[in-house]
Write a protein that holds these residues in place. Structure first.
Motif, PDB file in Angstrom:
ATOM      1  N   THR A  27     -19.597  -2.094  11.408  1.00  0.00           N
ATOM      2  CA  THR A  27     -19.114  -3.455  11.246  1.00  0.00           C
ATOM      3  C   THR A  27     -17.707  -3.545  11.825  1.00  0.00           C
ATOM      4  OG1 THR A  27     -20.422  -3.780   9.254  1.00  0.00           O
ATOM      5  CG2 THR A  27     -18.578  -5.268   9.569  1.00  0.00           C
ATOM      6  N   ALA A  28     -17.486  -4.548  12.664  1.00  0.00           N
ATOM      7  CA  ALA A  28     -16.168  -4.776  13.254  1.00  0.00           C
ATOM      8  C   ALA A  28     -16.010  -6.282  13.478  1.00  0.00           C
ATOM      9  CB  ALA A  28     -16.016  -4.020  14.571  1.00  0.00           C
ATOM     10  N   HIS A  29     -14.781  -6.734  13.402  1.00  0.00           N
ATOM     11  CA  HIS A  29     -14.494  -8.157  13.577  1.00  0.00           C
ATOM     12  C   HIS A  29     -13.350  -8.308  14.580  1.00  0.00           C
ATOM     13  CE1 HIS A  29     -16.917  -8.879  10.008  1.00  0.00           C
ATOM     14  NE2 HIS A  29     -16.223  -7.937   9.411  1.00  0.00           N
ATOM     15  N   TRP A  30     -13.550  -9.155  15.588  1.00  0.00           N
ATOM     16  CA  TRP A  30     -12.502  -9.482  16.542  1.00  0.00           C
ATOM     17  C   TRP A  30     -11.904 -10.833  16.169  1.00  0.00           C
ATOM     18  CZ3 TRP A  30      -9.980  -6.970  20.270  1.00  0.00           C
ATOM     19  CH2 TRP A  30     -10.521  -5.765  20.734  1.00  0.00           C
ATOM     20  N   ARG A  31     -10.565 -10.888  16.089  1.00  0.00           N
ATOM     21  CA  ARG A  31      -9.865 -12.124  15.758  1.00  0.00           C
ATOM     22  C   ARG A  31      -8.727 -12.353  16.747  1.00  0.00           C
ATOM     23  NH1 ARG A  31     -13.885 -12.179  13.470  1.00  0.00           N
ATOM     24  NH2 ARG A  31     -14.312 -12.374  11.261  1.00  0.00           N
ATOM     25  N   TYR A  32      -8.467 -13.636  17.014  1.00  0.00           N
ATOM     26  CA  TYR A  32      -7.347 -14.031  17.864  1.00  0.00           C
ATOM     27  C   TYR A  32      -6.238 -14.562  16.976  1.00  0.00           C
ATOM     28  CZ  TYR A  32      -4.548 -16.864  21.050  1.00  0.00           C
ATOM     29  OH  TYR A  32      -3.496 -17.419  21.741  1.00  0.00           O
ATOM     30  N   GLU A  33      -5.066 -13.951  17.091  1.00  0.00           N
ATOM     31  CA  GLU A  33      -3.880 -14.387  16.329  1.00  0.00           C
ATOM     32  C   GLU A  33      -4.166 -14.529  14.834  1.00  0.00           C
ATOM     33  OE1 GLU A  33      -0.911 -14.674  17.711  1.00  0.00           O
ATOM     34  OE2 GLU A  33      -1.429 -14.646  19.826  1.00  0.00           O
ATOM     35  N   ASP A  34      -5.085 -13.763  14.303  1.00  0.00           N
ATOM     36  CA  ASP A  34      -5.472 -13.816  12.886  1.00  0.00           C
ATOM     37  C   ASP A  34      -5.938 -15.198  12.451  1.00  0.00           C
ATOM     38  OD1 ASP A  34      -5.065 -11.128  12.312  1.00  0.00           O
ATOM     39  OD2 ASP A  34      -2.944 -11.435  11.854  1.00  0.00           O
ATOM     40  N   ARG A  35      -6.299 -16.055  13.419  1.00  0.00           N
ATOM     41  CA  ARG A  35      -6.714 -17.418  13.080  1.00  0.00           C
ATOM     42  C   ARG A  35      -8.128 -17.739  13.530  1.00  0.00           C
ATOM     43  NH1 ARG A  35      -4.243 -20.972  16.297  1.00  0.00           N
ATOM     44  NH2 ARG A  35      -3.332 -19.438  17.647  1.00  0.00           N
TER      45      ARG A  35
ATOM     46  N   ASN B 285     -12.016 -16.765  14.943  1.00  0.00           N
ATOM     47  CA  ASN B 285     -13.077 -15.774  14.972  1.00  0.00           C
ATOM     48  C   ASN B 285     -13.593 -15.676  16.409  1.00  0.00           C
ATOM     49  OD1 ASN B 285     -15.487 -14.385  14.850  1.00  0.00           O
ATOM     50  ND2 ASN B 285     -16.047 -15.217  12.871  1.00  0.00           N
ATOM     51  N   VAL B 286     -13.394 -14.520  17.034  1.00  0.00           N
ATOM     52  CA  VAL B 286     -13.793 -14.323  18.425  1.00  0.00           C
ATOM     53  C   VAL B 286     -15.194 -13.716  18.496  1.00  0.00           C
ATOM     54  CG1 VAL B 286     -13.198 -13.224  20.612  1.00  0.00           C
ATOM     55  CG2 VAL B 286     -11.378 -14.042  19.099  1.00  0.00           C
ATOM     56  N   TYR B 287     -15.455 -12.688  17.676  1.00  0.00           N
ATOM     57  CA  TYR B 287     -16.752 -12.000  17.722  1.00  0.00           C
ATOM     58  C   TYR B 287     -16.891 -11.126  16.485  1.00  0.00           C
ATOM     59  CZ  TYR B 287     -20.835  -9.944  20.031  1.00  0.00           C
ATOM     60  OH  TYR B 287     -22.109  -9.572  20.362  1.00  0.00           O
ATOM     61  N   ASP B 288     -18.115 -10.996  15.992  1.00  0.00           N
ATOM     62  CA  ASP B 288     -18.386 -10.126  14.847  1.00  0.00           C
ATOM     63  C   ASP B 288     -19.489  -9.143  15.205  1.00  0.00           C
ATOM     64  OD1 ASP B 288     -16.623 -11.187  12.849  1.00  0.00           O
ATOM     65  OD2 ASP B 288     -17.956 -12.920  12.677  1.00  0.00           O
TER      66      ASP B 288
ATOM     67  N   ILE C 143     -11.873  -3.012  11.487  1.00  0.00           N
ATOM     68  CA  ILE C 143     -13.032  -2.240  11.048  1.00  0.00           C
ATOM     69  C   ILE C 143     -12.862  -1.988   9.557  1.00  0.00           C
ATOM     70  CG2 ILE C 143     -14.342  -0.110  11.355  1.00  0.00           C
ATOM     71  CD1 ILE C 143     -13.236  -0.146  14.263  1.00  0.00           C
ATOM     72  N   PRO C 144     -13.564  -2.774   8.736  1.00  0.00           N
ATOM     73  CA  PRO C 144     -13.361  -2.722   7.285  1.00  0.00           C
ATOM     74  C   PRO C 144     -13.616  -1.352   6.665  1.00  0.00           C
ATOM     75  CG  PRO C 144     -14.916  -4.474   7.872  1.00  0.00           C
ATOM     76  CD  PRO C 144     -14.565  -3.756   9.121  1.00  0.00           C
TER      77      PRO C 144
ATOM     78  N   ASN D  94      -7.055  -1.728  11.847  1.00  0.00           N
ATOM     79  CA  ASN D  94      -6.783  -2.952  12.585  1.00  0.00           C
ATOM     80  C   ASN D  94      -6.123  -2.564  13.909  1.00  0.00           C
ATOM     81  OD1 ASN D  94      -6.996  -5.735  12.632  1.00  0.00           O
ATOM     82  ND2 ASN D  94      -4.963  -6.064  11.785  1.00  0.00           N
ATOM     83  N   GLU D  95      -6.871  -2.595  15.015  1.00  0.00           N
ATOM     84  CA  GLU D  95      -6.325  -2.282  16.337  1.00  0.00           C
ATOM     85  C   GLU D  95      -6.080  -3.589  17.075  1.00  0.00           C
ATOM     86  OE1 GLU D  95      -8.357   0.364  18.971  1.00  0.00           O
ATOM     87  OE2 GLU D  95      -8.537   1.915  17.455  1.00  0.00           O
TER      88      GLU D  95
END
Length: 163
Positions: free
Chosen positions: A47-55, A57-60, A110-111, A116-117
């Motif tokens: 499980t991984a989450h991509w975020r832009y500027e912490d605001r 949701n780009v991709y999960d 990656i929870p 957080n990279e």
């Protein structure tokens, strides 16, 4: 004297650590690959989450499958990952049709590891007369390698002073 040398070493090492955030450069209309490699840790749940500027949701990636179900509309049809690489710990994201508004910080969370990279993205106009080299990465260039190679001599000197 020893305290001042240790203090200098501390600040140099702090500077080195703070300076190594990776920057990916790309051109308007082209693609950029944003790296996310948490290392060789054994993953039980992918499980991984991509975020832009912490605001935004780009991709999960949930349970080993990519999903755009909750994706911000501005990324619709512009993102892809490399599912065959998930088991190798590669959660890199390819962002297509780059726009100037895509500049900023993208983070891969990656929870399972609390990891957080983040990578900084810079988007530029493609210079006239520059043709894409088939062996290139679509006009994308990373600067982290150059930064690290410049910091290695500084780190070596700091290490010598600290020992």
């Amino acid at each position: 004297m020893v305290k001042s040398v240790l203090l200098v070493c501390f600040f140099i090492l702090l500077l080195i650590e703070a300076s190594v955030q990776e920057t990916v450069q790309g051109f308007i209309g082209e693609s950029a690959v944003l790296p996310c490699h948490p290392g060789t840790r054994q993953l039980t749940v992918i499980t991984a989450h991509w975020r832009y500027e912490d605001r935004k949701n780009v991709y999960d990636i949930q349970n080993g499958k990519g999903t755009t179900k909750e994706q911000d509309p501005e990324y619709k049809g512009r993102t892809e990952t490399f599912p065959t690489e998930y088991s190798n710990g590669n959660f890199s994201l390819k962002l297509g049709n780059l726009q100037k508004g895509d500049e900023g910080s993208y983070c891969c969370f990656i929870p399972e590891f609390g990891l957080n990279e983040c990578v900084s993205v810079q988007v530029e106009e493609k210079p006239r007369g520059i043709q894409e080299n088939p062996g290139s990465n679509g006009g994308v260039e990373t600067t982290a390698g150059r930064i690290v190679s410049l910091l290695i001599p500084l780190f070596s000197i700091a290490l010598l002073l600290c020992v």
